[in-house]
Scaffold this motif. Structure first.
Motif, PDB file in Angstrom:
ATOM      1  N   LYS A   1       5.151  -3.639   7.284  1.00  0.00           N
ATOM      2  CA  LYS A   1       4.986  -3.190   5.668  1.00  0.00           C
ATOM      3  C   LYS A   1       3.884  -4.121   5.531  1.00  0.00           C
ATOM      4  CE  LYS A   1      10.118  -2.661   5.333  1.00  0.00           C
ATOM      5  NZ  LYS A   1      11.177  -2.901   4.298  1.00  0.00           N
ATOM      6  N   GLN A   2       4.629  -5.058   5.642  1.00  0.00           N
ATOM      7  CA  GLN A   2       2.872  -6.347   5.840  1.00  0.00           C
ATOM      8  C   GLN A   2       1.603  -5.781   5.052  1.00  0.00           C
ATOM      9  OE1 GLN A   2       3.894  -9.849   7.261  1.00  0.00           O
ATOM     10  NE2 GLN A   2       5.554 -10.189   6.245  1.00  0.00           N
ATOM     11  N   VAL A   3       1.016  -5.769   6.616  1.00  0.00           N
ATOM     12  CA  VAL A   3       0.077  -4.019   7.036  1.00  0.00           C
ATOM     13  C   VAL A   3      -0.018  -3.953   5.744  1.00  0.00           C
ATOM     14  CG1 VAL A   3      -1.580  -3.498   8.470  1.00  0.00           C
ATOM     15  CG2 VAL A   3      -0.184  -5.428   9.461  1.00  0.00           C
ATOM     16  N   LEU A   4       0.573  -2.920   6.545  1.00  0.00           N
ATOM     17  CA  LEU A   4       0.743  -1.456   4.858  1.00  0.00           C
ATOM     18  C   LEU A   4       0.090  -2.105   3.326  1.00  0.00           C
ATOM     19  CD1 LEU A   4       0.437   1.779   4.367  1.00  0.00           C
ATOM     20  CD2 LEU A   4       2.943   1.395   4.919  1.00  0.00           C
ATOM     21  N   ALA A   5       0.512  -3.012   3.249  1.00  0.00           N
ATOM     22  CA  ALA A   5       0.125  -3.518   1.154  1.00  0.00           C
ATOM     23  C   ALA A   5      -0.413  -4.088   1.339  1.00  0.00           C
ATOM     24  CB  ALA A   5       1.807  -4.501   1.766  1.00  0.00           C
ATOM     25  N   GLN A   6      -0.857  -4.820   2.584  1.00  0.00           N
ATOM     26  CA  GLN A   6      -2.781  -5.325   2.643  1.00  0.00           C
ATOM     27  C   GLN A   6      -3.700  -3.945   2.419  1.00  0.00           C
ATOM     28  OE1 GLN A   6      -3.832  -8.553   4.336  1.00  0.00           O
ATOM     29  NE2 GLN A   6      -2.075  -9.491   4.087  1.00  0.00           N
ATOM     30  N   VAL A   7      -3.836  -2.714   3.425  1.00  0.00           N
ATOM     31  CA  VAL A   7      -4.440  -2.002   2.923  1.00  0.00           C
ATOM     32  C   VAL A   7      -4.970  -1.642   1.735  1.00  0.00           C
ATOM     33  CG1 VAL A   7      -4.867   0.930   3.766  1.00  0.00           C
ATOM     34  CG2 VAL A   7      -3.164  -0.818   5.554  1.00  0.00           C
ATOM     35  N   SER A   8      -6.402  -1.588   1.789  1.00  0.00           N
ATOM     36  CA  SER A   8      -6.929  -1.345  -0.102  1.00  0.00           C
ATOM     37  C   SER A   8      -5.628  -0.343  -0.331  1.00  0.00           C
ATOM     38  CB  SER A   8      -8.350  -0.482   0.302  1.00  0.00           C
ATOM     39  OG  SER A   8      -8.637  -0.369  -0.751  1.00  0.00           O
ATOM     40  N   PRO A   9      -6.324  -0.695  -2.150  1.00  0.00           N
ATOM     41  CA  PRO A   9      -5.543   0.412  -2.813  1.00  0.00           C
ATOM     42  C   PRO A   9      -6.080   2.004  -3.343  1.00  0.00           C
ATOM     43  CG  PRO A   9      -5.229  -1.886  -4.439  1.00  0.00           C
ATOM     44  CD  PRO A   9      -6.386  -1.544  -2.850  1.00  0.00           C
ATOM     45  N   THR A  10      -7.391   1.490  -3.000  1.00  0.00           N
ATOM     46  CA  THR A  10      -7.567   2.921  -2.691  1.00  0.00           C
ATOM     47  C   THR A  10      -6.885   3.668  -1.373  1.00  0.00           C
ATOM     48  OG1 THR A  10      -9.529   1.942  -3.601  1.00  0.00           O
ATOM     49  CG2 THR A  10      -9.459   4.434  -2.984  1.00  0.00           C
ATOM     50  N   TYR A  11      -6.685   3.973  -0.471  1.00  0.00           N
ATOM     51  CA  TYR A  11      -6.494   3.892   0.389  1.00  0.00           C
ATOM     52  C   TYR A  11      -5.214   4.483   0.559  1.00  0.00           C
ATOM     53  CZ  TYR A  11     -11.351   3.303   1.761  1.00  0.00           C
ATOM     54  OH  TYR A  11     -13.047   3.145   1.851  1.00  0.00           O
ATOM     55  N   ARG A  12      -4.543   3.317   0.734  1.00  0.00           N
ATOM     56  CA  ARG A  12      -3.031   3.292   0.729  1.00  0.00           C
ATOM     57  C   ARG A  12      -2.066   4.385   0.321  1.00  0.00           C
ATOM     58  NH1 ARG A  12      -1.383  -1.447  -2.321  1.00  0.00           N
ATOM     59  NH2 ARG A  12      -2.443  -2.560  -1.842  1.00  0.00           N
ATOM     60  N   PRO A  13      -2.245   4.755  -0.992  1.00  0.00           N
ATOM     61  CA  PRO A  13      -1.588   5.659  -1.306  1.00  0.00           C
ATOM     62  C   PRO A  13      -1.327   7.365  -0.281  1.00  0.00           C
ATOM     63  CG  PRO A  13      -3.233   4.660  -3.407  1.00  0.00           C
ATOM     64  CD  PRO A  13      -3.017   4.523  -1.942  1.00  0.00           C
ATOM     65  N   CYS A  14      -3.071   8.025  -0.362  1.00  0.00           N
ATOM     66  CA  CYS A  14      -3.494   8.812   0.973  1.00  0.00           C
ATOM     67  C   CYS A  14      -2.247   8.420   2.693  1.00  0.00           C
ATOM     68  CB  CYS A  14      -4.600   9.173   1.414  1.00  0.00           C
ATOM     69  SG  CYS A  14      -5.030   9.463  -0.500  1.00  0.00           S
TER      70      CYS A  14
END
Length: 196
Positions: A133-146
């Motif tokens: 969860k923490q890692v996913l929350a740090q992925v760029s907001p541009t890529y995270r939703p996709c």
């Protein structure tokens, strides 16, 4: 009528009718839409933010915004896409606010605070889940939703493009880049990429 109880057909035509009714001020119609989408939007935002409580609060915020601005939705058949865009914007706004408010705590500082080794078994699984969860929350907001919609929710790229209002070719690119960024962050945070 079956729409009042949410037990009729759950197809696009049914949803369009509910949206039109909600636009006319029918709260029950909006409640049915809420019941249909709440779990999905909540899961999506939890993964966007990396925190269960905040994700659920943001889901509520997204639905309040949707109710207040439902008249601005021009095409009732696109309610789902519109709602996901509102939810995505709520997540982006939250991240921007947090960036200004808090400094990031590095993984090394986290370990120094005495979190230490964890016993194997269910506790380890919980720890790994929290790390993800923490890692996913740090992925760029541009890529995270996709990345969330494709990998976690297992939606097809065409549907993701529709939900987020982007080109289908961008979805593929963002998923690929998001996976690579996720790997880098995961290895950094887990210490697995440091040759220990």
């Amino acid at each position: 009528m079956s729409l009042a109880h949410g037990s009729g057909t759950d197809g696009p035509a049914d949803e369009r009718i509910l949206v039109i009714r909600a636009q006319r001020g029918n709260q029950r119609a909006f409640e049915i839409l809420y019941e249909r989408y709440n779990d999905r939007i909540c899961r999506y935002l939890i993964r966007m933010i990396g925190n269960d409580g905040v994700g659920c609060e943001l889901a509520q915020e997204a639905f309040i915004k949707a109710w207040k601005s439902i008249l601005s939705l021009r095409d009732p058949a696109r309610f789902g896409s519109w709602l996901y865009r509102i939810a995505t914007n709520c997540a982006y706004n939250y991240h921007e606010h947090e960036k200004k408010r808090l400094r990031n705590v590095s993984w090394e500082e986290y370990e120094k605070e005495g979190k230490g080794p964890v016993a194997e078994g269910p506790e380890r699984q919980v720890e790994e889940s929290e790390l993800m969860k923490q890692v996913l929350a740090q992925v760029s907001p541009t890529y995270r939703p996709c990345l969330i919609l494709y990998v976690v929710e297992r939606l097809p790229q065409r549907q993701i493009a529709d939900l987020l209002g982007i080109k289908e070719s961008s979805v593929s690119q963002y998923v690929s880049r998001g996976k690579e960024e996720f790997r880098r962050i995961y290895y950094r945070m887990s210490g697995k990429g440091q040759g220990k």
